[in-house]
Write an enzyme that holds these catalytic residues in place. Structure first.
Site, PDB file in Angstrom:
ATOM      1  CB  SER A 113      -0.906   0.020   1.224  1.00 56.28           C
ATOM      2  OG  SER A 113      -1.529   1.283   1.359  1.00 56.28           O
ATOM      3  CG  HIS A 162      -9.419   0.346  -0.432  1.00 56.94           C
ATOM      4  ND1 HIS A 162      -8.855   0.096   0.803  1.00 56.94           N
ATOM      5  CD2 HIS A 162     -10.765   0.338  -0.233  1.00 56.94           C
ATOM      6  CE1 HIS A 162      -9.803  -0.038   1.701  1.00 56.94           C
ATOM      7  NE2 HIS A 162     -10.975   0.118   1.102  1.00 56.94           N
ATOM      8  CG  MET A 196      -8.077   7.258   2.794  1.00 57.09           C
ATOM      9  SD  MET A 196      -7.137   7.284   4.338  1.00 57.09           S
ATOM     10  CE  MET A 196      -6.340   5.673   4.267  1.00 57.09           C
ATOM     11  CG  MET A 206     -11.672  -2.695   5.177  1.00 57.05           C
ATOM     12  SD  MET A 206     -10.100  -2.260   4.385  1.00 57.05           S
ATOM     13  CE  MET A 206      -9.269  -1.360   5.702  1.00 57.05           C
ATOM     14  CG  ASP A 214      -5.129   2.319   1.059  1.00 58.74           C
ATOM     15  OD1 ASP A 214      -6.097   1.561   0.870  1.00 58.74           O
ATOM     16  OD2 ASP A 214      -4.066   1.951   1.587  1.00 58.74           O
ATOM     17  CG  HIS A 248      -3.966  -1.611  -1.674  1.00 62.23           C
ATOM     18  ND1 HIS A 248      -5.052  -2.362  -2.045  1.00 62.23           N
ATOM     19  CD2 HIS A 248      -4.385  -0.799  -0.673  1.00 62.23           C
ATOM     20  CE1 HIS A 248      -6.093  -2.036  -1.303  1.00 62.23           C
ATOM     21  NE2 HIS A 248      -5.719  -1.077  -0.460  1.00 62.23           N
ATOM     22  CG  MET A 272     -11.074   3.286   2.249  1.00 56.10           C
ATOM     23  SD  MET A 272      -9.728   3.178   3.446  1.00 56.10           S
ATOM     24  CE  MET A 272      -8.328   3.362   2.348  1.00 56.10           C
ATOM     25  CG  ASP A 306      -5.964  -2.670   3.479  1.00 57.87           C
ATOM     26  OD1 ASP A 306      -4.962  -2.480   4.189  1.00 57.87           O
ATOM     27  OD2 ASP A 306      -6.438  -1.787   2.734  1.00 57.87           O
TER      28      ASP A 306
END
Length: 217
Positions: free
Chosen positions: A5, A63, A34, A134, A32, A30, A65, A173
């Site tokens: 990540s 991913h 947000m 998660m 992330d 990966h 979020m 994750d």
């Protein structure tokens, strides 16, 4: 598969960090995302993914979020994501979001927070290419794996297998390192997101090999 990540990387030298873990033998990158609403932190957006895509050939596992991921899916598709994962909790129209991803020609993932039951997955088994369990609460790196989430990994794997969806990846994750990765594998995971376990180590090749060695034990 090992998916470092980039949340744990040095953002000031992001391309070099990504190149380094690819040379070290990782399988996916990966990413992330947000939004400061669905989770407290705010991270990178489509322009960063697009900039990396110009120089990196690895699979981008994005991913999301974010609240209302339907608004963001087209931008990340255009930026070069290969896999887009949305949270079950982030939209009342999760089926629509998954369909949007697949209709764009990308692989669709569904993420479940630690407190979210996997029951809703039973209505979406035909619409996913990946289920992300998660193993920490999303939003921050460096957390310890929540032990109760391993039972959920096993339940998700059972649901997929009974539906004939052995082709669907089960990803974990949060809190994944050499001491926990085998537990996650034994529960049914086959994709392992590792942030600090890779990027906090000076030798990224050794860090990734340590994770693989733990899986072989």
């Amino acid at each position: 598969m090992i998916a470092p990540s980039i949340l744990s990387s040095d953002f000031a030298r992001l391309r070099d960090e990504v190149d380094e873990v690819i040379r070290a033998g990782c399988d996916w990158i990966h990413i992330d995302v947000m939004d400061g609403h669905f989770v407290p932190n705010l991270t990178l957006g489509p322009p960063i993914v697009k900039a990396l895509r110009r120089h990196v050939q690895a699979t981008f596992d994005v991913h999301l979020m974010v609240e209302s991921p339907e608004h963001w899916i087209p931008a990340f598709v255009d930026a070069g994501a290969d896999i887009l994962t949305v949270h079950y909790e982030a939209t009342p129209h999760v089926h629509r979001a998954l369909q949007m991803i697949r209709e764009s020609g990308k692989r669709a993932g569904l993420a479940l927070n630690p407190g979210t039951s996997p029951d809703g997955l039973s209505y979406l088994l035909a619409d996913v290419d990946l289920v992300l369990v998660m193993t920490v609460n999303p939003g921050f790196g460096g957390q310890s794996l929540v032990p109760s989430t391993l039972a959920k990994v096993a339940e998700v794997r059972r649901m997929l297998d009974e539906a004939g969806r052995q082709d669907v990846h089960v990803e974990v994750d949060g809190g994944i390192h050499a001491g926990t990765i085998r537990q996650a594998r034994d529960a049914g995971a086959d994709v392992f997101v590792a942030g600090s376990a890779v990027f906090d180590e000076p030798d990224r090749a050794l860090a990734i090999e340590s994770l693989r060695a733990a899986l072989r034990e």
